[in-house]
Design a protein around this motif. Structure first.
Motif, PDB file in Angstrom:
ATOM      1  N   LEU A  70       6.218  -5.261   4.866  1.00 18.23           N
ATOM      2  CA  LEU A  70       6.291  -6.270   6.385  1.00 18.23           C
ATOM      3  C   LEU A  70       6.553  -4.443   6.897  1.00 18.23           C
ATOM      4  O   LEU A  70       6.385  -4.854   8.553  1.00 18.23           O
ATOM      5  CB  LEU A  70       7.336  -7.311   6.299  1.00 18.23           C
ATOM      6  CG  LEU A  70       6.754  -8.238   5.830  1.00 18.23           C
ATOM      7  CD1 LEU A  70       7.924  -9.625   5.816  1.00 18.23           C
ATOM      8  CD2 LEU A  70       5.570  -9.231   6.440  1.00 18.23           C
ATOM      9  N   MET A  71       7.523  -3.887   6.717  1.00 22.05           N
ATOM     10  CA  MET A  71       7.863  -2.967   6.797  1.00 22.05           C
ATOM     11  C   MET A  71       6.922  -2.029   7.399  1.00 22.05           C
ATOM     12  O   MET A  71       6.333  -1.133   8.608  1.00 22.05           O
ATOM     13  CB  MET A  71       8.925  -1.784   6.444  1.00 22.05           C
ATOM     14  CG  MET A  71      10.432  -2.791   6.520  1.00 22.05           C
ATOM     15  SD  MET A  71      11.550  -1.991   5.959  1.00 22.05           S
ATOM     16  CE  MET A  71      13.012  -2.813   6.212  1.00 22.05           C
ATOM     17  N   ALA A  72       5.727  -1.023   6.365  1.00 24.75           N
ATOM     18  CA  ALA A  72       4.740  -0.643   6.797  1.00 24.75           C
ATOM     19  C   ALA A  72       3.203  -1.700   7.297  1.00 24.75           C
ATOM     20  O   ALA A  72       3.234  -1.361   8.770  1.00 24.75           O
ATOM     21  CB  ALA A  72       4.295  -1.194   5.924  1.00 24.75           C
ATOM     22  N   GLU A  73       4.160  -2.923   7.856  1.00 24.90           N
ATOM     23  CA  GLU A  73       3.541  -3.792   9.476  1.00 24.90           C
ATOM     24  C   GLU A  73       3.759  -3.341  10.439  1.00 24.90           C
ATOM     25  O   GLU A  73       2.459  -3.689  11.331  1.00 24.90           O
ATOM     26  CB  GLU A  73       2.537  -4.866   8.218  1.00 24.90           C
ATOM     27  CG  GLU A  73       1.822  -6.076   9.888  1.00 24.90           C
ATOM     28  CD  GLU A  73       0.800  -6.655   8.876  1.00 24.90           C
ATOM     29  OE1 GLU A  73       0.524  -8.532   9.331  1.00 24.90           O
ATOM     30  OE2 GLU A  73       1.887  -7.091   7.767  1.00 24.90           O
ATOM     31  N   VAL A 107       9.486   5.164   9.896  1.00 26.66           N
ATOM     32  CA  VAL A 107       9.901   3.730  10.413  1.00 26.66           C
ATOM     33  C   VAL A 107       9.379   4.024  12.265  1.00 26.66           C
ATOM     34  O   VAL A 107      10.325   5.299  12.586  1.00 26.66           O
ATOM     35  CB  VAL A 107       9.949   3.049   9.701  1.00 26.66           C
ATOM     36  CG1 VAL A 107       9.591   2.652   8.416  1.00 26.66           C
ATOM     37  CG2 VAL A 107      11.801   3.216  10.039  1.00 26.66           C
ATOM     38  N   LYS A 108       9.267   2.894  13.219  1.00 24.95           N
ATOM     39  CA  LYS A 108       9.059   3.420  14.231  1.00 24.95           C
ATOM     40  C   LYS A 108      10.039   2.059  14.341  1.00 24.95           C
ATOM     41  O   LYS A 108       9.521   1.187  14.129  1.00 24.95           O
ATOM     42  CB  LYS A 108       8.403   2.859  15.629  1.00 24.95           C
ATOM     43  CG  LYS A 108       7.561   4.489  15.196  1.00 24.95           C
ATOM     44  CD  LYS A 108       6.130   4.138  15.301  1.00 24.95           C
ATOM     45  CE  LYS A 108       4.965   5.504  15.694  1.00 24.95           C
ATOM     46  NZ  LYS A 108       4.560   5.726  14.035  1.00 24.95           N
ATOM     47  N   ILE A 109      11.689   1.987  15.072  1.00 25.30           N
ATOM     48  CA  ILE A 109      12.833   1.272  15.198  1.00 25.30           C
ATOM     49  C   ILE A 109      12.137   0.552  16.819  1.00 25.30           C
ATOM     50  O   ILE A 109      12.317   1.409  17.434  1.00 25.30           O
ATOM     51  CB  ILE A 109      13.855   1.402  15.783  1.00 25.30           C
ATOM     52  CG1 ILE A 109      14.256   1.967  13.682  1.00 25.30           C
ATOM     53  CG2 ILE A 109      14.237   0.250  15.804  1.00 25.30           C
ATOM     54  CD1 ILE A 109      14.077   1.135  13.634  1.00 25.30           C
ATOM     55  N   GLY A 110      12.101  -0.858  16.435  1.00 22.56           N
ATOM     56  CA  GLY A 110      11.699  -1.321  18.039  1.00 22.56           C
ATOM     57  C   GLY A 110      12.202  -3.542  17.742  1.00 22.56           C
ATOM     58  O   GLY A 110      12.530  -3.757  16.323  1.00 22.56           O
ATOM     59  N   PRO A 111      11.776  -4.000  18.850  1.00 23.37           N
ATOM     60  CA  PRO A 111      11.604  -5.413  18.040  1.00 23.37           C
ATOM     61  C   PRO A 111      11.174  -5.577  17.495  1.00 23.37           C
ATOM     62  O   PRO A 111       9.372  -5.502  17.597  1.00 23.37           O
ATOM     63  CB  PRO A 111      10.838  -6.118  20.109  1.00 23.37           C
ATOM     64  CG  PRO A 111      10.429  -5.787  20.615  1.00 23.37           C
ATOM     65  CD  PRO A 111      10.996  -3.603  19.963  1.00 23.37           C
ATOM     66  N   SER A 112      10.936  -6.433  16.573  1.00 22.10           N
ATOM     67  CA  SER A 112      10.013  -7.666  15.859  1.00 22.10           C
ATOM     68  C   SER A 112       8.953  -8.525  16.427  1.00 22.10           C
ATOM     69  O   SER A 112       9.109  -8.736  17.899  1.00 22.10           O
ATOM     70  CB  SER A 112      10.977  -8.327  14.564  1.00 22.10           C
ATOM     71  OG  SER A 112      11.789  -9.190  15.349  1.00 22.10           O
ATOM     72  N   HIS A 168       1.334  -1.245   0.070  1.00 20.34           N
ATOM     73  CA  HIS A 168       0.297   0.069  -0.141  1.00 20.34           C
ATOM     74  C   HIS A 168       0.739   1.026   0.502  1.00 20.34           C
ATOM     75  O   HIS A 168       1.524   1.301   1.128  1.00 20.34           O
ATOM     76  CB  HIS A 168      -0.799   0.155   1.239  1.00 20.34           C
ATOM     77  CG  HIS A 168      -1.628  -1.440   1.655  1.00 20.34           C
ATOM     78  ND1 HIS A 168      -3.028  -1.252   0.276  1.00 20.34           N
ATOM     79  CD2 HIS A 168      -1.558  -2.385   2.061  1.00 20.34           C
ATOM     80  CE1 HIS A 168      -3.356  -2.451   0.315  1.00 20.34           C
ATOM     81  NE2 HIS A 168      -2.714  -2.993   1.155  1.00 20.34           N
ATOM     82  N   GLU A 169       1.068   1.914  -1.694  1.00 25.08           N
ATOM     83  CA  GLU A 169       1.934   2.818  -1.289  1.00 25.08           C
ATOM     84  C   GLU A 169       1.057   4.004  -1.164  1.00 25.08           C
ATOM     85  O   GLU A 169       0.070   4.621  -0.979  1.00 25.08           O
ATOM     86  CB  GLU A 169       2.262   3.209  -2.451  1.00 25.08           C
ATOM     87  CG  GLU A 169       2.945   1.957  -3.244  1.00 25.08           C
ATOM     88  CD  GLU A 169       3.738   1.448  -4.393  1.00 25.08           C
ATOM     89  OE1 GLU A 169       4.735   0.977  -4.804  1.00 25.08           O
ATOM     90  OE2 GLU A 169       2.965   2.436  -5.573  1.00 25.08           O
ATOM     91  N   ASN A 170       1.895   5.050  -0.232  1.00 21.87           N
ATOM     92  CA  ASN A 170       1.247   6.924  -0.314  1.00 21.87           C
ATOM     93  C   ASN A 170       0.888   7.618  -1.973  1.00 21.87           C
ATOM     94  O   ASN A 170       2.260   7.075  -3.015  1.00 21.87           O
ATOM     95  CB  ASN A 170       1.619   6.557   0.298  1.00 21.87           C
ATOM     96  CG  ASN A 170       3.361   7.716   0.366  1.00 21.87           C
ATOM     97  OD1 ASN A 170       3.520   7.835  -0.862  1.00 21.87           O
ATOM     98  ND2 ASN A 170       4.042   8.225   1.235  1.00 21.87           N
ATOM     99  N   HIS A 171       1.150   9.014  -1.284  1.00 19.72           N
ATOM    100  CA  HIS A 171       0.609   9.015  -3.244  1.00 19.72           C
ATOM    101  C   HIS A 171       2.128  10.181  -3.775  1.00 19.72           C
ATOM    102  O   HIS A 171       2.069  10.832  -4.815  1.00 19.72           O
ATOM    103  CB  HIS A 171      -0.385  10.673  -3.480  1.00 19.72           C
ATOM    104  CG  HIS A 171      -1.871  10.046  -2.757  1.00 19.72           C
ATOM    105  ND1 HIS A 171      -2.557   8.773  -3.730  1.00 19.72           N
ATOM    106  CD2 HIS A 171      -2.101   9.696  -1.274  1.00 19.72           C
ATOM    107  CE1 HIS A 171      -3.849   8.416  -2.836  1.00 19.72           C
ATOM    108  NE2 HIS A 171      -3.895   8.922  -1.684  1.00 19.72           N
ATOM    109  N   GLU A 172       3.313  10.009  -2.565  1.00 21.65           N
ATOM    110  CA  GLU A 172       4.339  10.675  -2.757  1.00 21.65           C
ATOM    111  C   GLU A 172       5.077   9.755  -4.113  1.00 21.65           C
ATOM    112  O   GLU A 172       4.817   8.638  -4.268  1.00 21.65           O
ATOM    113  CB  GLU A 172       4.977  10.894  -1.808  1.00 21.65           C
ATOM    114  CG  GLU A 172       4.440  11.599  -0.626  1.00 21.65           C
ATOM    115  CD  GLU A 172       5.979  12.356   0.617  1.00 21.65           C
ATOM    116  OE1 GLU A 172       6.671  12.192   0.349  1.00 21.65           O
ATOM    117  OE2 GLU A 172       5.681  10.578   1.420  1.00 21.65           O
ATOM    118  N   ASP A 173       6.012   9.981  -4.422  1.00 25.20           N
ATOM    119  CA  ASP A 173       7.197  10.323  -5.929  1.00 25.20           C
ATOM    120  C   ASP A 173       8.336   9.365  -4.806  1.00 25.20           C
ATOM    121  O   ASP A 173       8.967   9.967  -4.747  1.00 25.20           O
ATOM    122  CB  ASP A 173       6.947   9.895  -7.176  1.00 25.20           C
ATOM    123  CG  ASP A 173       7.467   9.705  -8.268  1.00 25.20           C
ATOM    124  OD1 ASP A 173       8.103   8.842  -7.914  1.00 25.20           O
ATOM    125  OD2 ASP A 173       7.890  10.679  -9.407  1.00 25.20           O
TER     126      ASP A 173
END
Length: 804
Positions: free
Chosen positions: A388-391, A233-238, A202-207
């Motif tokens: 996965l990074m988005a989720e 992104v928010k860095i944390g545990p997977s 799922h992409e945003n509207h930026e390029d």
């Protein structure tokens, strides 16, 4: 490759097939499963506990008194030694009666006066290797996410209720260095379908092109380079399930972004790298060969000096990664990273292999690039990682993919007939069976008049010729189902060559004589390389030795046998008898390849014969080791071709050493070690020999001829000859044999005397001479006539006189 059984079930239906059964079927299809490991290692009774209270132990500074809810009514008190235990945590608790790996049973106990009803566990205590435990939990207990249900099975949440298959992959099966690749293999074996992971982004509207551009200067090394930007992104545990799968595959979890790249590497076989976009230092990526002398600091904080044989990812000016091997410290994802640039590329194998070799940096990623990845999955893996990074990192995927793509897919087709398959395999497989096998492999094909034209998928880089298709048919048809047939050809039974047969005789004889076979290094140091050498030659030094002690090729077997004897003696093995048959390496100059020559050597020290009950003990001496050699030469039919001559050799005793001549040519030596050398090796009286075995075994000898036992009596005459002290007894014996003619059948020395009864500088040698004629009885007159000729010969040649 480590394959999680539970993870594999996401791609292939494994209903009705246990992990062990699956391992057996995979092995029978051509990929060896080296082991099946049960991850829980027998553990049970471990649940999720909630630390309700945590107080300091009243009698111990390093212990905590915890009140833990384990989902069974009232909380229980547990004493814990972990430094990171705290109120509110969800932890793994081994209840009373639980069993931990190693059959460690948990019992109710008192620790420093306080009752403990269970144990709060670290991952190491649950059987996970310390090197795989996340760094923040390396020295303490593991803390579960806050939503972990109290009382639930902790082993199940950690995915330790799983089994892992270790595949021993050959270099041609790089396709199975991914879970999807293994899924295709398993699906083909079981005749089932493959379910690929969803990768909807799922992409945003930026390029994305407003964020970064890509240019590849080294297109031959990098035909395809693609990237995506994920922001916020928010860095944390997977997620816990992802950490568990990584640990099961032998990879330590770090954080959600890095873990996702490693997860995709395992899932798709496509290495990825995540850069901190804000630390890249520019809005462009340039892939090029490194400049000679250029440096960069990699993620392991090592400064690397590069050459133009290395491929680097740069920000347009400086390297930010050593392509396909390791990222740079200057663009590493950190805890405060907000925007990530994900790299997914196809690097050719030779350029990665060179970097790995030069820097000693083999990794999971470089291994896959070295063996070859599937370029068709490069952008698929990129999309899956971004999703996965988005989720799991709360990121926002910027629209579009930035790429540089010069990769031209090459369709590989192989045409083969059904007759050819059956001819090679010796089978009668039908075209329907072959079609079924190709369908299970998910190989596209057409069939016309029993001729198959197969289009090979890009994931199977090992399929290129007819024989590859035949192999695929054979292994999935079942090797056990192939008929056993004898080859149709004239066959000559194998046998040992004459040389091999003689060498085997030598081994058996020496072992029967009480010597043990040794096998020592062909490499030694410069000082020992030429010790005891039969031939003078230039030392041959290795270009890249393991160490100075193993830097030069040996020219004699004796030094290493002495090391072995010394090693045994240092461990109270006093009686040592060893032999070795091996090669030495000789050359006239460093520019020439060495000649490899086979030698036989032996070493003996201590007692030769020990019989404590009868009080017998015989120490090894010169005549023991010479007697063994005499027996060996007799076995080979060389007793009449061998001669011993007293000699002096470096490192050997000057008075107890003999060279061994074969038909007048020196082929070896036998003797006692020089006392100084014995001391250097910390040995007592020690005897050694070495023979040019190839020279000895290549000698043509007459066939053994047997004669009847004589029917007529023999006559024995003994003589004692006084000769000069320097006279060699063997030379006198030769003269006696020559003068005795056909009637003299045997000459033996039975005594040597030196003493007051003889003039100074003289010695007496006593010989026993045996005369007989196989056709008649000899008279005294005939024997006397010949005997007088013998005495006359030794008088004339050596000035000998009969001792009265």
């Amino acid at each position: 490759m480590f394959v999680s059984y539970k993870w594999l079930q996401e791609y292939v239906d494994l209903t009705g097939v246990t992990a062990k059964e699956l391992a057996d079927r995979i092995t029978k299809s051509g990929i060896e499963v080296e082991s099946v490991e049960v991850l829980n290692k027998g553990a049970k009774g471990v649940v999720i506990g909630h630390v309700v209270e945590r107080d300091q132990h009243p009698n111990a500074d390093k212990l905590s008194k915890c009140l833990v809810d384990v989902g069974e009514g009232e909380p229980v008190q547990i004493i814990c030694g972990a430094p990171n235990v705290a109120k509110g945590q969800k932890v793994a608790v081994a209840k009373v009666g639980a069993v931990l790996p190693g059959n460690f049973k948990i019992k109710r106990a008192k620790l420093r006066g306080e009752e403990s009803n269970g144990m709060i566990c670290s991952l190491q205590e649950l059987g996970i290797e310390p090197k795989l435990v996340p760094k923040e939990y390396a020295d303490g207990i593991f803390v579960f996410p806050s939503d972990a249900p109290v009382g639930a099975d902790a082993l199940e949440l950690l995915h330790l209720d799983d089994e892992v298959l270790e595949l021993g992959l050959t270099p041609n099966r790089a396709d199975c260095l991914s879970m999807i690749g293994v899924a295709y293999e398993v699906a083909a074996i079981l005749g089932r379908s493959v379910k690929l992971p969803e990768r909807g982004v799922h992409e945003n509207h930026e390029d994305v092109h407003h964020y970064i551009s890509v240019r590849v200067d080294a297109q031959e090394d990098n035909p395809l380079y693609a990237g995506r930007i994920v922001k916020n992104v928010k860095i944390g545990p997977s997620p816990l399930w992802m950490q568990a799968r990584l640990m099961a595959a032998g990879i330590r979890p770090h954080n959600n972004v890095v873990d996702i790249t490693n997860y995709i590497l395992l899932e798709y076989g496509q290495p990825l790298h995540a850069f901190d976009y804000d630390r890249l230092g520019s809005k462009e990526i340039v892939v090029r060969r490194a400049k000679a002398g250029e440096t960069m600091v990699t993620l392991d904080d090592v400064k690397r000096t590069l050459t133009d044989d290395h491929l680097v990812i740069t920000n347009g000016s400086e390297p930010v990664a050593l392509a396909g091997v390791m990222g740079g410290a200057n663009s590493e994802v950190q805890n405060n990273t907000k925007t990530v640039f994900i790299e997914s590329a196809y690097f050719t194998s030779p350029i990665i292999r060179q970097a790995v070799k030069d820097h000693g940096l083999r990794s999971e990623a470089s291994t896959r690039f070295e063996k070859g990845i599937d370029p068709a999955r490069t952008k698929e893996a990129l999309d899956r990682a971004a999703a996965l990074m988005a989720e799991y990192a709360g990121g926002e995927v910027v629209g579009g993919v930035v790429e540089a793509n010069t990769w031209q897919p090459k369709e590989v087709t192989v045409t083969i007939t059904l007759d050819r398959i059956n001819q090679v395999l010796g089978t009668a497989i039908t075209k329907e069976e072959v079609a079924h096998i190709l369908t299970n492999l998910q190989f596209a094909f057409t069939e016309d008049n029993q001729t198959f034209t197969v289009t090979v998928p890009s994931r199977r880089r090992d399929i290129a010729i007819e024989e590859d298709i035949i192999e695929e048919v054979a292994r999935l048809y079942g090797y056990d189902n192939l008929p056993a047939t004898l080859p149709v050809a004239e066959a000559t039974p194998g046998k040992l060559t004459a040389y091999q047969a003689k060498r085997r005789k030598v081994r058996r004889y020496l072992e029967d004589a009480g010597l043990f076979q040794a096998i020592t290094y062909s490499l030694t140091n410069e000082a020992k390389a030429t010790m005891f050498a039969l031939e003078a030659a230039a030392p041959i030094r290795l270009a890249l030795p393991m160490s100075e002690e193993r830097s030069v090729l040996r020219q004699s077997l004796v030094p290493h046998l002495l090391e072995a004897a010394s090693y045994n003696r240092a461990r109270q093995v006093e009686n040592v008898s060893l032999y070795e048959i091996g090669s030495v390496y000789l050359t006239n100059s460093e520019s020439e390849l060495p000649n490899e020559k086979e030698r036989l050597a032996g070493v003996m020290t201590g007692a030769w014969h020990v019989h404590l009950w009868q009080g017998e003990k015989k120490a090894v001496d010169f005549y023991v080791i010479k007697g063994i050699l005499d027996g060996l030469f007799a076995l080979l039919g060389l007793e009449n071709h061998i001669e011993y001559k007293q000699t002096k050799r470096e490192h050997l005793h000057p008075g107890r050493t003999a060279e061994i001549l074969l038909n007048g040519k020196t082929v070896g030596f036998v003797g006692q070690l020089h006392p100084i050398v014995q001391k250097d090796f910390d040995l007592k009286e020690t005897y050694v020999f070495e023979l040019a075995l190839s020279d000895v075994l290549h000698v043509e000898v007459e066939e053994i001829r047997y004669t009847a036992i004589p029917r007529f009596p023999s006559i024995i005459r003994d003589i004692a000859l006084v000769v000069d002290e320097q006279t060699v007894a063997g030379e006198v014996q030769k003269a006696i044999i020559a003068a005795g003619g056909q009637l003299l059948k045997d000459v033996a020395i039975f005594d040597v005397y030196k003493g007051d009864r003889l003039p100074e500088g003289k010695k007496s040698i006593a010989f026993s001479l045996r005369y007989f004629d196989p056709e008649r009885t000899l008279t005294d007159e005939e024997v006397t006539a010949v005997h007088e000729q013998v005495i006359k010969a030794v008088e004339q040649q050596f000035g000998a006189t009969l001792r009265g």
